[in-house]
Every structure is written in structure tokens, then in C-alpha cells.
Motif scaffolding. Structure first.
Motif, PDB file in Angstrom:
ATOM      1  N   CYS A 177      -4.549   6.937  -0.501  1.00 44.80           N
ATOM      2  CA  CYS A 177      -3.915   5.624  -0.389  1.00 44.80           C
ATOM      3  C   CYS A 177      -4.355   4.709  -1.533  1.00 44.80           C
ATOM      4  N   SER A 178      -3.447   3.841  -1.944  1.00 45.57           N
ATOM      5  CA  SER A 178      -3.754   2.896  -3.016  1.00 45.57           C
ATOM      6  C   SER A 178      -3.030   1.588  -2.742  1.00 45.57           C
ATOM      7  N   ARG A 179      -3.735   0.468  -2.843  1.00 44.67           N
ATOM      8  CA  ARG A 179      -3.146  -0.863  -2.669  1.00 44.67           C
ATOM      9  C   ARG A 179      -2.847  -1.445  -4.040  1.00 44.67           C
ATOM     10  N   THR A 207       0.852  -1.183   0.000  1.00 47.39           N
ATOM     11  CA  THR A 207       0.000   0.000   0.000  1.00 47.39           C
ATOM     12  C   THR A 207       0.889   1.234   0.000  1.00 47.39           C
ATOM     13  N   ASP A 226      -1.368  -5.071 -11.735  1.00 47.10           N
ATOM     14  CA  ASP A 226      -1.384  -3.632 -11.453  1.00 47.10           C
ATOM     15  C   ASP A 226      -0.119  -2.976 -12.004  1.00 47.10           C
ATOM     16  N   ASP A 232     -14.587   2.795  -3.577  1.00 48.68           N
ATOM     17  CA  ASP A 232     -13.395   1.953  -3.624  1.00 48.68           C
ATOM     18  C   ASP A 232     -13.318   1.048  -2.401  1.00 48.68           C
ATOM     19  N   MET A 237      -0.956   2.918  -9.915  1.00 47.72           N
ATOM     20  CA  MET A 237      -0.766   3.202  -8.497  1.00 47.72           C
ATOM     21  C   MET A 237      -0.633   4.702  -8.259  1.00 47.72           C
ATOM     22  N   ASP A 271      -3.933   6.659  -9.066  1.00 49.13           N
ATOM     23  CA  ASP A 271      -5.002   6.403  -8.104  1.00 49.13           C
ATOM     24  C   ASP A 271      -4.745   7.149  -6.797  1.00 49.13           C
ATOM     25  N   ALA A 272      -3.529   7.004  -6.241  1.00 45.28           N
ATOM     26  CA  ALA A 272      -3.210   7.643  -4.961  1.00 45.28           C
ATOM     27  C   ALA A 272      -3.208   9.167  -5.099  1.00 45.28           C
ATOM     28  N   LYS A 312      -6.830  10.506  -5.309  1.00 44.96           N
ATOM     29  CA  LYS A 312      -7.489  10.488  -4.003  1.00 44.96           C
ATOM     30  C   LYS A 312      -6.955  11.586  -3.096  1.00 44.96           C
ATOM     31  N   GLU A 342      -5.375  -0.777   2.746  1.00 49.24           N
ATOM     32  CA  GLU A 342      -5.685   0.610   2.408  1.00 49.24           C
ATOM     33  C   GLU A 342      -6.507   1.297   3.493  1.00 49.24           C
TER      34      GLU A 342
END
Length: 510
Positions: A183-185, A91, A192, A283, A197, A200-201, A204, A150
Motif C-alpha cells: 500500500c502507498s498513500r 491510498t 507526489d 514507513d 506511487m 512504492d506500492a 512493498k 495506509e
């Protein structure tokens, strides 16, 4: 040239070759050199020590941030490369200091550096032992955690941020210390990508900043308290009254423009949501959807979010607080915004694995509970024994004595069935006058023995007024080495078997 001198020269040359090949721990044994070469060897050692220090300084500058002594962008890239080569899921949290430019412009860069270090210290103190923090820009940090999920990392960062705000909101500090995060897992082995990554993070984090950025006190104005939460999207008391009206139905409201949401207390309890107002809740919810259902659910919700669809209705599995998957009906509507109102997504989730799956007459699980139970056995690939029991002539009992009498016959049959199964299996009222007993710990011989006992005792007489009625019934057994089919296919086979089963006669109603 004597032999000792020649061997000394060869020792020095071999040492230099090892260094050229990348060895960093090799040392020259100066004392073993002949006297005429020892001065050269000592000077060589000093020179090499200086070069090693300079190389370490260069590497330090390449991977370490000089202000915070954390890893820099180069250090982050190297660490992520290592995780990616190993295929390790992790993460990441993208963290951005709030209003650093305002601090630099108003109080100077020295105060700005102190502000950066205070954020760095707060983040470091909340980190787990296996986590690393990097400063990748002036006000940007990245935290990498190989173990925390996450939602857990979001909660920890939210707690750290709240403590920072509280500690610096008394007017003594030049700035109210705060940061925004996303946060992104990611799982490299699941396909992925690093771009996914980062995107996305970062997305957010910026949405979080728009929602929760702290207002700083302006010069000459009274100190403003930080704004850390927006008001809920509807009257909270009304929402809670609605949300608590049913243990099996969970209403929700999501602001599609900001990511803010409101969920019922029961949903937080039953599905382990981080709070009643989680940020980016779509999410969070998708992470709990069964992997086999997730892509289809994500595709439909994406169309709701982008405005392609305005109605969403699906049945799929969601992991509950106990770590098991519950079958849920999910229905929602998109409400398009106006100049003054945001785009909203409102709906209700119905948990089919709770009270809605209980038969009101017998108290046994109903057909939905039976399907869930067979589906669960299919997922764990276990053997199963199923006994189907059908009470014949219930329609005639209803016609002669009324529906209350028919319900009494079914309820008495259910009680007798529970006695016969002796707690070894799970019992369900499938449809109408048909019951199913499901066993996953008995071998075929033991299951057949239970079926024989049911035939002998289930048809116990029931008093209908002054009339003693013994219901006729049929019993059929199905053994499965492994549950490898859909529940509907198995139930269809049971129905075919029960139709062919001989009737155990009862009282004649003619």
C-alpha cells in the motif's frame, strides 16, 4: 419543395450536427416530420441506436475487464487521472494473486479463472463504498481508496487474506487462496508523482510476497499448512520482558532485508502501531513523525538502511494515539548481516512526554515538560502568561540542614504554588530552585493577580527540626500576545526577569 418538407430536412440535418458535436442524449422527433420523411427518420434512429450500442461495447472493452467486470488498466489510468486533476490524496494497494501460474499449469485455465474470481469476490466484499478495484493484468489488481489511510488498508487486506487462507486450507479446494499486497498513500498537491506511487506500492508488494507467500500442497505430499508469519527476530518472551520494563522506553528490532519488525506492547499502545510485528514499520513510523521533522528523519534512516551510517540518534516529534505530538529521543544501531544472518536495525525510542518529564522531588513537570508545553502553545499560536518563581538561599539550606531539608522546602513551595494557581495553570519545576507557572486562559490582569497571591503566600514557614524557616523568593511575570519564539528564548527572558525581580525577604540563616 413545400415548406413542411424543407423544415423536416433541416430538422434531420440539425440532429446529425448535434451528434457530430458529441451530443449523446439528443433524439429526433420522427412524429413531427412530414409523412414523406418519416421512413427516413425511423431508419436513421435505428442506425444511430446500433451505432450507440457498438460505441458502448467499445468503451466497455477499453475500460472494463471481461472476466471480472472490474475496471482494467485503462479504467485505472482514467480514474487516477481524475483524482490527480482534482488534487485528491488517496491510498492505492497493489495486489498480486499468489501462485496463479501454478494453478493454471496444474489444474487448467478454467480453475485459474475461478481462482481469480474468488480473490476478486473477497476483495470486493471488504471494500468501502467509495473505493474502486481494477484488474490490470492476469494476476494483478489495484485498489484505490480516497479516504482510508495506509495502515488501515493494510490491516483490512491482511484480514481478508487470512480469511481466504483459512477457508481454503482444509484440503477441499484445489488451491490455498492467497494474495500479496503493498500500500502507498499519495498526495498530488504535496508533489507526489504517479511513478513514485507505483514504485512504492509495487516494491512493498514484492517484499510482502517474499516474506509471506503461502506454500501450496504438492501432488502426492501431505497438505502443508500455509506459512503466514515468519518467526519473530528474537525470543519473544525475552523481548517482552525488556519492553515492559519501562513505560517510557520502547525497544524495537527491524529486519532490513525483509521489512519484518518487532515492537514493544507499549509502543503499539502509545503510538497506535498496527501490531507488534508490522511489516514495513519504518514507513509506518515515518508517517507518524511531525511533518516539520520528517524529511530530516527520513534522510538519516535512509542512510542507516543503505549502510552509509551505522548509528542513528535524533530527537523529534511523533504523533501518539491521542493525536498529539510527543517529543521522543530515538537511538538505533545497524548490525550488518552475514551469510546466515540478515541486516538488522535495533534501537530504543524514549518518550520524553511521559514519566521521564516529572520532577521526583515536587511531582511537577520538569524542564522537558515545560519546553514541550511552550512548544505546543507555539504550534497553536495562543497567547500565554508565564510566572517565574525562584526560591533563594536553597544552597545555604542544603549546607546547614542537609539536602533532605532543601528538598522539603522545594516540595512545600510546590504545594503552596498549586494552591495559589487553583488549577488555572500548568506548573513546572524549571531548574534548581526555580518554578514556572504557565497560563493560557488568563488575561494579563488575572495573571498578575495570581503572581501577587504567590508573593504573599508562597513563603510559608517550613519546620526544619525545631527551626521555623521562611524561604525568601523572587517572582517575575511575562505576558505574550502569541507564542512565536523558541521555548529556549522565552525561558532565557524569564531568567533575566527573575534576576532583576526584587526579593521577598524570608528567614535569615546567618
Amino acid at each position: 419543395m413545400n415548406e413542411s418538407y424543407r423544415l423536416g430536412e433541416q430538422s434531420i440535418i440539425a440532429h446529425l450536427q448535434r451528434l457530430a458535436n458529441g451530443a449523446s442524449t439528443t433524439e429526433l422527433d420522427v412524429a413531427a416530420l412530414p409523412p414523406e420523411l418519416r421512413a427516413i427518420g425511423e431508419q436513421l434512429q435505428k442506425t444511430l441506436a446500433i451505432l450507440q450500442q457498438e460505441r458502448e461495447l467499445l468503451e466497455h472493452g477499453a475500460y472494463i475487464d471481461s472476466l471480472t467486470n472490474l475496471g482494467n488498466r485503462g479504467g485505472l489510468d482514467r480514474h487516477v487521472d481524475q483524482l490527480w486533476r482534482k488534487g485528491t490524496p488517496f491510498t492505492c494497494a497493489y495486489i498480486d494473486i499468489d501462485r496463479l501460474k501454478h494453478c493454471n499449469d496444474k489444474f487448467g485455465h478454467a480453475e485459474g479463472n475461478r481462482y481469480i474470481l474468488s480473490i476478486c469476490r473477497a476483495l470486493t466484499e471488504t471494500m468501502e463504498h467509495d473505493e474502486l478495484l481494477f484488474r490490470i493484468g492476469g494476476d494483478e489488481f489495484v485498489l484505490i481508496s480516497p479516504t482510508t489511510n495506509e495502515a488501515e488498508l493494510e490491516q483490512r487486506l491482511e484480514w481478508t487474506r487470512a480469511n481466504l487462507i483459512e477457508a481454503t486450507s482444509d484440503g477441499k479446494a484445489p488451491m490455498i487462496a492467497s494474495f500479496s499486497f503493498g500500500c502507498s498513500r499519495v498526495d498530488p498537491l504535496a508533489g507526489d508523482t504517479r511513478r513514485q506511487m507505483t514504485k512504492d506500492a509495487d516494491r512493498k508488494m514484492y517484499r510482502y510476497k517474499l516474506m509471506y507467500r503461502v506454500q501450496q500442497p504438492e501432488e502426492g505430499d501431505a497438505l502443508q499448512r500455509p506459512i503466514t508469519e515468519q518467526p519473530p527476530p528474537c525470543n519473544d518472551r525475552v523481548f517482552q520482558a525488556i519492553s515492559m520494563s519501562s513505560e517510557t522506553r520502547y525497544p524495537f528490532i527491524i529486519n532490513l532485508d525483509t521489512g519484518e519488525s518487532q515492537w514493544s506492547v507499549n509502543a503499539v499502545r502509545d503510538f497506535d502501531l498496527p501490531s507488534q510485528h508490522p511489516y514495513n514499520s519504518l514507513d509506518i513510523w515515518l508517517a507518524r513523525v511531525h511533518p516539520e521533522d520528517r524529511d530530516n528523519v527520513r534522510a538519516e534512516l535512509d542512510m542507516v538502511v543503505n549502510g552509509t551510517w551505522h548509528f542513528h540518534c535524533m530527537q523529534y516529534r511523533v504523533m501518539n494515539t491521542a493525536g498529539k505530538y510527543a517529543l521522543c529521543d530515538c537511538t538505533g544501531y545497524r548490525l550488518d548481516g552475514t551469510d546466515t544472518e540478515p541486516n538488522m536495525y535495533v534501537g530504543i525510542v524514549t518518550n520524553r512526554s511521559l514519566a521521564d518529564t516529572t520532577d521526583s522531588v515536587t511531582g511537577l513537570g520538569d524542564i522537558h515538560a515545560l519546553v514541550n508545553a511552550i512548544g505546543e502553545m507555539r504550534r497553536v499560536a495562543r497567547n500565554a502568561g508565564l510566572i517565574a518563581i525562584k526560591i533563594d538561599e536553597i544552597a545555604q539550606v542544603n549546607a546547614r540542614f542537609g539536602f533532605d531539608a532543601g528538598d522539603r522546602v522545594l516540595a512545600e513551595s510546590a504545594a503552596c504554588l498549586m494552591d495559589c494557581s487553583r488549577g488555572k495553570g500548568r506548573l513546572f519545576r524549571s531548574t534548581g530552585p526555580m518554578f514556572v507557572a504557565l497560563f493560557d486562559e488568563l488575561d494579563p490582569e488575572e495573571t498578575d493577580a495570581v503572581a501577587d497571591e504567590i508573593e504573599r503566600f508562597l513563603g510559608s514557614p517550613v519546620l526544619l527540626g525545631s527551626f521555623e524557616y521562611q524561604p525568601p523568593l523572587r517572582v517575575a511575570t511575562l505576558h505574550l500576545d502569541t507564542v512565536d519564539r523558541q521555548p529556549v528564548s522565552i525561558l532565557n527572558e524569564l531568567n533575566a526577569l527573575i534576576k532583576e525581580a526584587p526579593q521577598v525577604p524570608g528567614t535569615k540563616l546567618d
